[in-house]
Scaffold this motif. Structure first.
Motif, short mmCIF file in Angstrom:
data_model
loop_
_atom_site.label_atom_id
_atom_site.label_comp_id
_atom_site.label_asym_id
_atom_site.label_seq_id
_atom_site.Cartn_x
_atom_site.Cartn_y
_atom_site.Cartn_z
N PRO A 141 0.83 -1.20 0.00
CA PRO A 141 0.00 0.00 0.00
C PRO A 141 0.86 1.25 0.00
O PRO A 141 1.95 1.27 0.58
N GLN A 142 0.36 2.30 -0.67
CA GLN A 142 1.11 3.55 -0.71
C GLN A 142 1.03 4.25 0.65
O GLN A 142 -0.02 4.28 1.28
N PRO A 143 2.14 4.85 1.08
CA PRO A 143 2.07 5.66 2.30
C PRO A 143 1.25 6.92 2.05
O PRO A 143 1.26 7.47 0.95
N LEU A 144 0.50 7.35 3.05
CA LEU A 144 -0.29 8.57 2.92
C LEU A 144 0.62 9.76 3.17
O LEU A 144 0.89 10.14 4.30
N ASP A 145 1.14 10.33 2.10
CA ASP A 145 2.00 11.50 2.20
C ASP A 145 1.61 12.46 1.09
O ASP A 145 0.63 12.25 0.37
N VAL A 146 2.40 13.53 0.94
CA VAL A 146 2.08 14.54 -0.06
C VAL A 146 2.07 13.93 -1.46
O VAL A 146 1.20 14.22 -2.28
N VAL A 147 3.04 13.07 -1.75
CA VAL A 147 3.11 12.44 -3.06
C VAL A 147 1.86 11.60 -3.31
O VAL A 147 1.33 11.55 -4.42
N TRP A 148 1.38 10.91 -2.28
CA TRP A 148 0.15 10.12 -2.41
C TRP A 148 -1.01 10.98 -2.90
O TRP A 148 -1.74 10.61 -3.82
N LEU A 149 -1.18 12.14 -2.27
CA LEU A 149 -2.30 13.00 -2.63
C LEU A 149 -2.14 13.54 -4.05
O LEU A 149 -3.08 13.53 -4.85
N ILE A 150 -0.92 13.98 -4.40
CA ILE A 150 -0.69 14.52 -5.74
C ILE A 150 -0.90 13.45 -6.80
O ILE A 150 -1.53 13.69 -7.84
N ARG A 151 -0.39 12.25 -6.55
CA ARG A 151 -0.58 11.17 -7.51
C ARG A 151 -2.06 10.92 -7.79
O ARG A 151 -2.47 10.72 -8.93
N ASN A 152 -2.84 10.91 -6.74
CA ASN A 152 -4.26 10.60 -6.90
C ASN A 152 -5.07 11.77 -7.43
O ASN A 152 -6.15 11.56 -7.98
N MET A 153 -4.55 12.99 -7.28
CA MET A 153 -5.21 14.13 -7.91
C MET A 153 -4.99 14.13 -9.42
O MET A 153 -5.83 14.60 -10.18
N PHE A 154 -3.84 13.57 -9.86
CA PHE A 154 -3.48 13.64 -11.27
C PHE A 154 -3.38 12.26 -11.92
O PHE A 154 -2.70 12.11 -12.92
N ARG A 155 -4.04 11.27 -11.36
CA ARG A 155 -3.97 9.93 -11.91
C ARG A 155 -4.64 9.86 -13.27
O ARG A 155 -5.52 10.67 -13.61
N GLY A 156 -4.21 8.88 -14.10
CA GLY A 156 -4.73 8.77 -15.45
C GLY A 156 -6.21 8.41 -15.49
O GLY A 156 -6.92 8.80 -16.42
N ASP A 157 -6.68 7.65 -14.50
CA ASP A 157 -8.10 7.33 -14.40
C ASP A 157 -8.67 8.10 -13.21
O ASP A 157 -8.67 7.61 -12.09
N PRO A 158 -9.12 9.33 -13.44
CA PRO A 158 -9.52 10.20 -12.31
C PRO A 158 -10.56 9.55 -11.42
O PRO A 158 -11.46 8.84 -11.88
#
Length: 495
Positions: free
Chosen positions: A119-136
């Protein structure tokens, strides 16, 4: 439908390459051709190495011009579906697992899904990745932007067309390092409305406020220097500043600005180089700096020798001092010890990536030189589009509509939060965020929400300490789907 292929698959593709074209389908003939061929290649109906029908033959079979076929084939070449062989024609490109993906937008094989395995750690990168993921994700109350249908896409499209009609020579070269001059002249007028005097040579355009913050940090700090930030504050700059080798220290943010006693204490201890602050519509609380505290912040900056970086990215969501008080440090200081940042990603179009820095003439030149070292110039085309929108006067009416709409949904969202037992405090007078106390660890809540296709922004991400928090930021404009409320009430609502 006429089959446009010959019998030898080594010479021409076997199955039909396009359906009957519809002149009233709502998309251009070229787009219909491109889409149809892409589908057949993705579905393995057209094999790698197969030759496409000649331009003349395809045009005759489907009743379109040769120009339309050429443009369609060229677009498919650019997208990696076809290749052009001089003197032989167009062929289906051999596509390895590294450059293929499902039409649904699945990641290529070389880019495994980010949530595979551990599982991904909940950090800043986690939030940014999920804001800009290819399948929104379908529901994004944790995002920091307005929904697309709140913005004026027609104005952006019209401005793009207008810029596109300019001579090609104006669109093919680099811009100027300091930015498109007419845009900087327009920004001078905008700043004057906030009682900030800045000539065009004191303004440097940037690729959003993100680049503006990075330029300032790299120019005015060295590894080991201390940068003060609000706590809570915008999370993305934490990682950016840390990458420069800076030490981050959080200053507790209260309803009317920073905790002045703590600011004075920490300034004497750490001797910071910079203090980054939202004075108007602070992210994530949507609160604003009082005039009394603004004067004290400037006094402490003078006493301890630090520079204030005023991030005013949300200024357009504030109705203005004629309606509500809005104190800006740059207006009090007139760009002596304050570097002012602004941009249009929240209210015009994030995709344009238009930001700017206003500062003293000497510092503006230094920052323009620093910008050259990193990116040479920013996009002149994007800056021309922004200038066109700002100079035509329609942007003001758009902002009026956005603020009125926010006022309507904000009051409803805060009433609903109170109804289900969440503590959001008094509703701010403007802005798009609610800083909600859930009474439980919002990291865990965000994990549960993600499993249901909902993106939340847990409070831990907004503090330089990154410690677990019961707070979370909600975007009131993105809270209109009943499924978000159903999830929150199920997880956090009153028994």
């Amino acid at each position: 439908m006429t089959n446009t292929t010959s019998g030898n698959p080594s010479r021409a593709a076997g199955p039909p390459v396009a359906p009957l074209l519809a002149r009233d389908a709502g998309e251009t003939l070229m787009d219909q051709i491109v889409r149809s061929i892409r589908i057949r290649i993705d579905d393995k109906l057209l094999r790698g190495g197969s030759r496409m029908p000649s331009i003349r033959r395809f045009a005759a079979s489907h009743g379109v011009s040769a120009f339309t076929v050429v443009a369609s084939y060229d677009k498919l070449v650019a997208q990696g579906y076809l290749e052009s062989r001089r003197g032989a024609g167009f062929f289906v490109r051999e596509r390895s697992p590294l450059n293929t993906g499902e039409r649904s937008g699945a990641a290529p094989a070389s880019l495994a899904p980010l949530d595979a395995g551990e599982p991904q750690p909940l950090d800043v990168v986690w939030l940014i990745r999920n804001m800009f993921r290819g399948d929104p994700l379908p529901h994004v109350p944790g995002t920091g932007v307005l929904p697309p249908d709140w913005l004026d896409g027609a104005a952006v499209a019209n401005a793009l067309r207008s810029v596109g009609r300019q001579p090609g020579s104006m669109l093919l070269g680099y811009g100027t390092p300091q930015g498109f001059l007419p845009l900087r002249q327009q920004l001078q007028l905008k700043l004057a409305e906030h009682e900030i005097e800045a000539a065009p040579h004191q303004i440097v355009t940037t690729v959003g406020v993100t680049q503006a913050l990075d330029l300032v940090a790299r120019e005015f700090t060295r590894p080991g220097d201390t940068i003060f930030v609000d706590d809570p504050a915008w999370f993305l700059m934490f990682g950016s500043f840390a990458a420069t080798g800076a030490r981050l220290v959080g200053i507790p943010r209260l309803a009317d600005g920073p905790d002045l006693a703590r600011l004075a204490e920490l300034a004497a201890l750490h001797k910071p180089r910079l203090y980054v602050i939202n004075s108007v519509l602070h992210n994530p609380t949507s609160t604003s700096l009082s005039a009394a505290k603004a004067f004290q912040v400037l006094r402490l900056a003078e006493e301890h020798g630090f520079t204030i970086v005023e991030d005013d990215i949300y200024c357009d969501l504030h109705p203005g001092s004629a309606v509500q008080p809005a104190t800006r440090l740059a207006a009090l200081d007139q760009l002596n010890r304050v570097i002012y940042l602004g941009g249009f990603s929240k209210t015009m179009a994030a995709n344009l990536r238009i930001g700017f820095i206003a500062t003293s003439p000497e510092w503006a030149q230094r920052l323009a030189d620093r910008k050259m070292l990193g990116t040479l110039t920013s996009s002149d085309i994007g800056e021309r589009v922004a200038y066109k929108i700002l100079s035509e006067g329609l942007f003001r009416k758009h902002l009026d509509r956005v603020r009125a709409r926010l006022d309507t949904v904000r009051s409803k969202v805060f009433r609903q939060l109170e109804r289900i037992g969440l503590d959001a405090g008094p509703a701010p007078a403007a802005g798009m965020f609610a800083w909600v106390d859930s009474g439980s660890n919002t990291n865990l809540l965000a994990e549960r929400a993600m499993a249901e296709g909902i993106l939340l922004a847990p409070g831990s991400l907004f503090s330089p300490s990154q410690l677990p928090s019961t707070r979370m930021r909600l975007n009131v404009a993105a809270m209109q789907d009943p499924r978000i409320w159903e999830f929150l009430e199920r997880q956090l609502g009153k028994p």
